[in-house]
Scaffold this motif. Structure first.
Motif, PDB file in Angstrom:
ATOM      1  N   LEU A  58      41.839  36.056  21.743  1.00 57.18           N
ATOM      2  CA  LEU A  58      41.223  36.348  23.033  1.00 57.18           C
ATOM      3  C   LEU A  58      39.929  37.109  22.786  1.00 57.18           C
ATOM      4  O   LEU A  58      39.884  38.012  21.953  1.00 57.18           O
ATOM      5  CB  LEU A  58      42.170  37.206  23.889  1.00 57.18           C
ATOM      6  CG  LEU A  58      41.635  37.750  25.212  1.00 57.18           C
ATOM      7  CD1 LEU A  58      41.274  36.622  26.176  1.00 57.18           C
ATOM      8  CD2 LEU A  58      42.658  38.690  25.846  1.00 57.18           C
ATOM      9  N   VAL A  59      38.887  36.725  23.518  1.00 51.39           N
ATOM     10  CA  VAL A  59      37.606  37.434  23.477  1.00 51.39           C
ATOM     11  C   VAL A  59      37.281  37.894  24.888  1.00 51.39           C
ATOM     12  O   VAL A  59      37.294  37.088  25.829  1.00 51.39           O
ATOM     13  CB  VAL A  59      36.467  36.541  22.939  1.00 51.39           C
ATOM     14  CG1 VAL A  59      35.126  37.257  23.030  1.00 51.39           C
ATOM     15  CG2 VAL A  59      36.742  36.114  21.498  1.00 51.39           C
ATOM     16  N   SER A  61      34.281  39.394  27.044  1.00 53.85           N
ATOM     17  CA  SER A  61      32.834  39.580  27.061  1.00 53.85           C
ATOM     18  C   SER A  61      32.467  40.535  28.183  1.00 53.85           C
ATOM     19  O   SER A  61      32.673  40.217  29.354  1.00 53.85           O
ATOM     20  CB  SER A  61      32.117  38.240  27.281  1.00 53.85           C
ATOM     21  OG  SER A  61      32.308  37.382  26.190  1.00 53.85           O
ATOM     22  N   GLN A  68      23.553  37.467  27.800  1.00 56.96           N
ATOM     23  CA  GLN A  68      24.018  36.372  26.949  1.00 56.96           C
ATOM     24  C   GLN A  68      22.911  35.347  26.757  1.00 56.96           C
ATOM     25  O   GLN A  68      22.665  34.898  25.632  1.00 56.96           O
ATOM     26  CB  GLN A  68      25.275  35.735  27.550  1.00 56.96           C
ATOM     27  CG  GLN A  68      26.469  36.663  27.522  1.00 56.96           C
ATOM     28  CD  GLN A  68      27.649  36.150  28.329  1.00 56.96           C
ATOM     29  OE1 GLN A  68      27.631  35.048  28.868  1.00 56.96           O
ATOM     30  NE2 GLN A  68      28.677  36.966  28.436  1.00 56.96           N
ATOM     31  N   GLY A  77      30.841  31.303  26.701  1.00 58.88           N
ATOM     32  CA  GLY A  77      32.244  31.061  27.045  1.00 58.88           C
ATOM     33  C   GLY A  77      32.757  29.742  26.517  1.00 58.88           C
ATOM     34  O   GLY A  77      33.844  29.662  25.937  1.00 58.88           O
ATOM     35  N   ILE A  80      33.051  29.999  22.668  1.00 60.81           N
ATOM     36  CA  ILE A  80      34.235  30.761  22.249  1.00 60.81           C
ATOM     37  C   ILE A  80      35.491  29.912  22.433  1.00 60.81           C
ATOM     38  O   ILE A  80      36.338  29.820  21.539  1.00 60.81           O
ATOM     39  CB  ILE A  80      34.353  32.083  23.043  1.00 60.81           C
ATOM     40  CG1 ILE A  80      33.205  33.041  22.718  1.00 60.81           C
ATOM     41  CG2 ILE A  80      35.714  32.741  22.830  1.00 60.81           C
ATOM     42  CD1 ILE A  80      33.204  33.632  21.337  1.00 60.81           C
ATOM     43  N   GLN A  81      35.604  29.263  23.581  1.00 58.15           N
ATOM     44  CA  GLN A  81      36.793  28.457  23.853  1.00 58.15           C
ATOM     45  C   GLN A  81      36.887  27.243  22.930  1.00 58.15           C
ATOM     46  O   GLN A  81      37.988  26.792  22.609  1.00 58.15           O
ATOM     47  CB  GLN A  81      36.813  28.036  25.317  1.00 58.15           C
ATOM     48  CG  GLN A  81      37.023  29.236  26.239  1.00 58.15           C
ATOM     49  CD  GLN A  81      36.907  28.878  27.696  1.00 58.15           C
ATOM     50  OE1 GLN A  81      37.802  28.241  28.246  1.00 58.15           O
ATOM     51  NE2 GLN A  81      35.798  29.273  28.311  1.00 58.15           N
ATOM     52  N   SER A  85      39.979  29.849  21.147  1.00 57.03           N
ATOM     53  CA  SER A  85      40.194  31.227  21.584  1.00 57.03           C
ATOM     54  C   SER A  85      40.067  31.278  23.098  1.00 57.03           C
ATOM     55  O   SER A  85      39.240  30.588  23.688  1.00 57.03           O
ATOM     56  CB  SER A  85      39.146  32.146  20.935  1.00 57.03           C
ATOM     57  OG  SER A  85      39.331  33.471  21.361  1.00 57.03           O
ATOM     58  N   ARG A  86      40.885  32.103  23.721  1.00 55.21           N
ATOM     59  CA  ARG A  86      40.725  32.316  25.157  1.00 55.21           C
ATOM     60  C   ARG A  86      39.517  33.226  25.368  1.00 55.21           C
ATOM     61  O   ARG A  86      39.180  34.035  24.500  1.00 55.21           O
ATOM     62  CB  ARG A  86      41.979  32.956  25.754  1.00 55.21           C
ATOM     63  CG  ARG A  86      43.146  31.977  25.773  1.00 55.21           C
ATOM     64  CD  ARG A  86      44.424  32.639  26.215  1.00 55.21           C
ATOM     65  NE  ARG A  86      44.805  33.579  25.161  1.00 55.21           N
ATOM     66  CZ  ARG A  86      45.490  34.697  25.354  1.00 55.21           C
ATOM     67  NH1 ARG A  86      45.889  35.039  26.558  1.00 55.21           N
ATOM     68  NH2 ARG A  86      45.787  35.480  24.341  1.00 55.21           N
ATOM     69  N   TRP A  87      38.877  33.115  26.526  1.00 52.71           N
ATOM     70  CA  TRP A  87      37.683  33.897  26.826  1.00 52.71           C
ATOM     71  C   TRP A  87      37.768  34.405  28.248  1.00 52.71           C
ATOM     72  O   TRP A  87      38.088  33.644  29.170  1.00 52.71           O
ATOM     73  CB  TRP A  87      36.443  33.024  26.656  1.00 52.71           C
ATOM     74  CG  TRP A  87      35.139  33.715  26.933  1.00 52.71           C
ATOM     75  CD1 TRP A  87      34.557  34.685  26.166  1.00 52.71           C
ATOM     76  CD2 TRP A  87      34.258  33.486  28.028  1.00 52.71           C
ATOM     77  NE1 TRP A  87      33.356  35.079  26.727  1.00 52.71           N
ATOM     78  CE2 TRP A  87      33.146  34.349  27.882  1.00 52.71           C
ATOM     79  CE3 TRP A  87      34.285  32.653  29.135  1.00 52.71           C
ATOM     80  CZ2 TRP A  87      32.092  34.394  28.778  1.00 52.71           C
ATOM     81  CZ3 TRP A  87      33.222  32.687  30.034  1.00 52.71           C
ATOM     82  CH2 TRP A  87      32.146  33.548  29.847  1.00 52.71           C
ATOM     83  N   HIS A  89      35.398  36.644  30.938  1.00 51.56           N
ATOM     84  CA  HIS A  89      34.085  37.252  31.179  1.00 51.56           C
ATOM     85  C   HIS A  89      34.240  38.376  32.194  1.00 51.56           C
ATOM     86  O   HIS A  89      34.661  38.151  33.331  1.00 51.56           O
ATOM     87  CB  HIS A  89      33.118  36.186  31.690  1.00 51.56           C
ATOM     88  CG  HIS A  89      31.710  36.655  31.740  1.00 51.56           C
ATOM     89  ND1 HIS A  89      30.788  36.128  32.613  1.00 51.56           N
ATOM     90  CD2 HIS A  89      31.044  37.603  31.033  1.00 51.56           C
ATOM     91  CE1 HIS A  89      29.614  36.717  32.436  1.00 51.56           C
ATOM     92  NE2 HIS A  89      29.754  37.629  31.494  1.00 51.56           N
TER      93      HIS A  89
END
Length: 184
Positions: A58-59, A61, A68, A77, A80-81, A85-87, A89
């Motif tokens: 998971l990230v 932001s 960004q 986003g 990252i996905q 990975s889950r993202w 914001h």
């Protein structure tokens, strides 16, 4: 001037991209980390590769869409996905705390992060510089995971001395005690 000399001169004058530093610590059975915005040091793609190598589940932001975009991350986003990975914001103005529209998203984001950590996963939080906003969120997650605030802050600042930059950020992070914990 020979072409090799032009290349050497151009290479010397070009700003060198800094490697993205991930500052990590164990929390609740997993690894919680903070870092600067991918691309803030001049190498968006290289920073994404570094994040991909670190393998966060998971990230979070904490940067605005404008920040960004300025770093080359208009598609952060999606990028990252695409790394499995889950993202989430959670845009917060620089040196600020979550505005109301982000504050309402925090409980679900926190629950997702704490669930990932409890399962032994990795959670990465970033803001522009990897200090204030990300430090605020990491400290809050540490507190909501059951760590006493004073100990959590000391552990966090041992790996990232600039974590949590303003009094308002500290107060927001410490509000994690509202879930039933007491400061030591």
């Amino acid at each position: 001037m020979r072409s090799e000399e032009v290349s050497e001169t151009a290479a010397q004058e070009a700003p060198k991209a800094e490697n993205l530093a991930v500052h990590a610590l164990p929390v609740a059975g997993g690894i919680l980390a903070l870092c600067p915005l991918p691309g803030a040091g001049g190498d968006y793609r290289g920073d994404l590769d570094h994040i991909n190598d670190w393998k966060p589940g998971l990230v979070l932001s904490m940067t605005t869409a404008e920040e960004q975009a300025a770093a080359g991350g208009q598609m952060l986003g999606v990028d990252i996905q695409s790394m499995a990975s889950r993202w989430i914001h959670l845009p917060v103005p620089d040196f600020g705390t979550p505005p109301p529209e982000v504050e309402v998203k925090w409980p679900a984001a926190s629950q997702a992060a704490r669930k990932a950590l409890a399962g032994g996963g990795r959670v990465l939080v970033h803001c522009k510089g990897g200090c204030g906003r990300s430090g605020m969120a990491v400290l809050r997650l540490m507190i909501e995971s059951g760590e006493p605030a004073v100990k959590a802050l000391a552990r966090l600042r041992a790996v990232r001395p600039c974590a949590v930059e303003t009094q308002a950020q500290m107060e927001w992070a410490y509000a994690g005690y509202e879930i039933g914990q007491e400061a030591e």
